[in-house]
Design a protein around this motif. Structure first.
Motif, mmCIF file in Angstrom:
data_model
loop_
_atom_site.group_PDB
_atom_site.id
_atom_site.type_symbol
_atom_site.label_atom_id
_atom_site.label_comp_id
_atom_site.label_asym_id
_atom_site.label_seq_id
_atom_site.Cartn_x
_atom_site.Cartn_y
_atom_site.Cartn_z
ATOM 1 N N MET A 209 -7.397 -18.184 -17.177
ATOM 2 C CA MET A 209 -8.296 -17.349 -17.954
ATOM 3 C C MET A 209 -7.608 -16.813 -19.205
ATOM 4 O O MET A 209 -8.217 -16.715 -20.271
ATOM 5 C CB MET A 209 -8.820 -16.196 -17.089
ATOM 6 N N GLY A 210 -6.331 -16.467 -19.096
ATOM 7 C CA GLY A 210 -5.588 -16.005 -20.261
ATOM 8 C C GLY A 210 -5.473 -17.083 -21.329
ATOM 9 O O GLY A 210 -5.605 -16.812 -22.527
ATOM 10 N N LYS A 211 -5.242 -18.314 -20.901
ATOM 11 C CA LYS A 211 -5.133 -19.423 -21.854
ATOM 12 C C LYS A 211 -6.454 -19.646 -22.584
ATOM 13 O O LYS A 211 -6.488 -19.839 -23.800
ATOM 14 C CB LYS A 211 -4.713 -20.699 -21.134
ATOM 15 N N THR A 212 -7.568 -19.647 -21.844
ATOM 16 C CA THR A 212 -8.854 -19.911 -22.502
ATOM 17 C C THR A 212 -9.243 -18.763 -23.418
ATOM 18 O O THR A 212 -9.874 -18.982 -24.455
ATOM 19 C CB THR A 212 -9.960 -20.173 -21.466
ATOM 20 N N ALA A 213 -8.859 -17.541 -23.059
ATOM 21 C CA ALA A 213 -9.131 -16.411 -23.958
ATOM 22 C C ALA A 213 -8.352 -16.553 -25.258
ATOM 23 O O ALA A 213 -8.900 -16.374 -26.349
ATOM 24 C CB ALA A 213 -8.789 -15.096 -23.264
ATOM 25 N N VAL A 214 -7.083 -16.900 -25.146
ATOM 26 C CA VAL A 214 -6.267 -17.084 -26.355
ATOM 27 C C VAL A 214 -6.820 -18.227 -27.207
ATOM 28 O O VAL A 214 -6.893 -18.125 -28.444
ATOM 29 C CB VAL A 214 -4.789 -17.332 -25.976
#
Length: 321
Positions: free
Chosen positions: A53-58
């Motif tokens: 989720m952190g990767k897709t947010a970034v």
């Protein structure tokens, strides 16, 4: 699970996990928020939780704000941090600085965008990752799709409070014990508790859809602090009725539906609605009551449609005696 069908024949092409689709959906909403709520000159992102989720947010932040060149990241273990760094280096060469930090305060301080994408246990908001006003840079945009607690200063009226879908939070609030933030750890649910406590009114809460649609203003100056609560609605995964229309089909082409209802007591209400949508279409339907991905999710619906099926000659067979 996600089933991908051929648009012409309806033949299944793939039966796959929907985890990545779900992650991109959750990450995309903070990106939509950044387009309307973040400063245009921002460069620094603070990330708690460098998982999927952190990767897709970034990724979504960079799509909306291409000047981003720095990420400050805190992870639970070295492997998740190393995976994030490898992913960022491979996909986003414009990120020239990745700073690994040890505290949540360091994640927040000096950042133009802050996002918490962590996971933990619910129950005690004092143990949720905190945001203190003294840490937050003027003009910061905070996108929170996960566990988050705000100090008293961050709850004050001069911090803009935006929900990705107001109706979702209202529904959640009706369904869980109070205080609701003890059970659903998103800041938007804390805002609903604040309304109940008389600390703010519903007029103090803004809706992202209204901002995107132009009914409400987005960012109005370079110093306002804005927090977006991201509920990650499952309906954002696949809007199936619109998806059918996008490939020249419609509900009338649905030949099979599968309805998953978390609480068996909701079956009558759910199937009354499903029946109203498919009245006269009468697809083959199965209904089960399994646990879903979260207790806040009530229903999952899957449909199989063949384009042009509505025009086919069919024979209705009744099993009634």
């Amino acid at each position: 699970m996600m089933i991908l069908n051929d648009v012409d024949t309806g033949a299944p092409l793939a039966y796959m996990s929907a985890n990545l689709l779900s992650a991109y959906r959750i990450g995309a909403i903070p990106g939509v928020g950044a387009r309307h709520l973040a400063r245009k000159d921002l460069k620094v992102v603070g990330l708690l939780g460098p998982g999927v989720m952190g990767k897709t947010a970034v990724a979504a932040f960079i799509a909306a704000c291409p000047l981003i060149d720095t990420v400050k990241v805190k992870g639970r273990n070295q492997k998740s941090i190393d995976d994030f760094i490898s992913w960022a280096n491979a996909n986003y060469p414009q990120i020239t600085t990745i700073e690994v930090v040890d505290t949540i305060e360091e994640v927040v301080r000096g950042c133009d965008i802050v996002t918490y994408c962590n996971s933990d246990e619910t129950g005690d908001p004092s143990k949720y990752p905190l945001v203190k006003r003294e840490w937050v840079k003027l003009g910061a945009y905070l996108a929170m799709p996960a566990y988050c607690s705000l100090d008293d200063e961050m709850e004050k009226g001069d911090v803009r409070k935006v929900l990705d879908n107001t109706g979702l939070y209202e529904a959640w609030y009706e369904e869980v014990p109070k205080p609701a933030h003890n059970h659903i750890p998103l800041p938007g649910v804390r805002f609903m508790d604040m309304v109940e406590e008389g600390l703010i009114t519903k007029d103090d809460l803004e809706d992202l859809g209204a901002i995107v649609g132009g009914d409400t203003k987005g960012r109005q100056n370079d110093e306002e602090i804005i927090i977006l609560s991201v509920g990650g609605m499952p309906v954002k995964d696949v809007a199936w009725e619109s998806a059918l229309e996008a490939v020249g089909s419609s509900l009338a082409d649905v030949v099979m539906s599968r309805v998953f209802i978390q609480n068996a007591a909701d079956t009558h209400q759910v199937m009354e609605y499903v029946g109203s949508k498919f009245k006269g279409i009468d697809p083959a339907t199965t209904v089960t009551c399994p646990p879903l991905g979260s207790t806040v999710y009530k229903v999952e619906l899957e449909v199989t449609a063949y384009r042009g099926a509505a025009m086919a000659e069919v024979e209705n067979i009744s099993t009634a005696q």
